[in-house]
Design an enzyme around this catalytic site. Structure first.
Site, PDB file in Angstrom:
ATOM      1  N   ILE A 161     -32.664   1.209 -26.996  1.00 45.46           N
ATOM      2  CA  ILE A 161     -34.223   1.600 -27.499  1.00 45.46           C
ATOM      3  C   ILE A 161     -34.222   3.029 -27.851  1.00 45.46           C
ATOM      4  CG2 ILE A 161     -34.833   2.006 -24.971  1.00 45.46           C
ATOM      5  CD1 ILE A 161     -37.709   0.952 -25.522  1.00 45.46           C
ATOM      6  N   CYS A 162     -35.088   3.177 -28.578  1.00 47.90           N
ATOM      7  CA  CYS A 162     -35.554   4.845 -28.975  1.00 47.90           C
ATOM      8  C   CYS A 162     -34.268   5.444 -29.719  1.00 47.90           C
ATOM      9  CB  CYS A 162     -35.789   5.266 -27.842  1.00 47.90           C
ATOM     10  SG  CYS A 162     -36.421   7.335 -28.210  1.00 47.90           S
ATOM     11  N   ALA A 163     -33.905   6.381 -29.279  1.00 47.10           N
ATOM     12  CA  ALA A 163     -32.573   7.038 -29.924  1.00 47.10           C
ATOM     13  C   ALA A 163     -31.180   5.986 -29.833  1.00 47.10           C
ATOM     14  CB  ALA A 163     -32.224   8.419 -29.526  1.00 47.10           C
TER      15      ALA A 163
END
Length: 244
Positions: A161-163
């Site tokens: 998730i995210c980066a």
């Protein structure tokens, strides 16, 4: 965990261990209990050799989430919280020599285990939270990237998730795959060959990706759906008063 081991079963095992199998046998795996009568166990296991208790008698899935200093608090712990509510056995793993981790917002916590002391052979899924500099540390930890590469090559489930989807793209996992990430990382994963999407959660084969803190609940519920079923994910969503 009360016990975990492999054993060989046959008629002689049951004959010599009647005390264990009188009436109902209580078997525990990380706090989850089931009951099996002696004949049912014998019928299922009598012809099997070197059978794992967990594989045959327990439905709980095993997940590991990897934490480094600077991981995003909500993205990591939302996954842990909701999967545990769903009865999924998820362990937090420090990639450091110690269990002590500091989140990206300065919260100090202890993980369940460290990478070096853990055998991941029983894993059904591996998960990476985002956050900085946590994602950078995850990407630079070769034992983890080797493990991810092995899992992906076998088609086993991995999620980020995210980066953190950039860890997957940097390893070549997202080439010609649909994926998403935090907005500022979309160019990075696209440059590595991903077919980018702005969906909250993207599942392409064995790989799940998500966008960031605001999609953490959707991300965790998607993992529950994959590891258990949609009904369990809906049950957990309702239990925490979450509406999509």
């Amino acid at each position: 965990k009360i016990f975990s081991f492999d054993f060989h079963l046959g008629d002689s095992f049951f004959e010599k261990n009647d005390l264990l199998f009188c009436g109902l046998v209580y078997l525990f795996w990380d706090g989850n209990a089931i009951l099996n009568d002696r004949m049912a166990i014998k019928q299922r296991a009598g012809s099997k050799a070197n059978m794992s208790i967990r594989e045959e008698f327990f439905m709980s899935k095993k997940v590991y989430i990897f934490l480094a200093d600077g991981f995003e608090d909500i993205e990591g712990l939302t996954v842990v919280d909701l999967l545990r509510r769903a009865g999924i056995d998820i362990k937090t793993v420090s990639i450091k020599e110690t269990k002590q981790i500091q989140t990206s917002h300065g919260i100090t916590m202890l993980t369940d285990t460290t990478f070096a002391e853990t055998d991941f052979a029983d894993a059904d899924m591996l998960v990476l939270p985002g956050g900085m500099p946590g994602t950078k540390y995850l990407a630079g930890y070769k034992p983890l990237t080797d493990l991810l590469t092995d899992f992906n090559s076998k088609g086993k489930k991995i999620a980020a998730i995210c980066a953190a989807p950039s860890v997957f793209s940097g390893l070549g996992f997202l080439k010609n795959r649909k994926a998403t990430s935090y907005p500022s990382f979309m160019e990075i994963i696209a440059g590595d060959g991903a077919k980018t999407s702005e969906d909250n959660v993207v599942v392409d084969g064995n790989i799940t990706t998500s966008r960031g803190l605001g999609t953490a609940v959707d991300f965790a519920l998607s993992l529950i759906s994959q590891l258990e079923n949609d009904e369990k994910a809906k049950e957990i969503a309702e239990s925490v008063v979450y509406t999509r």
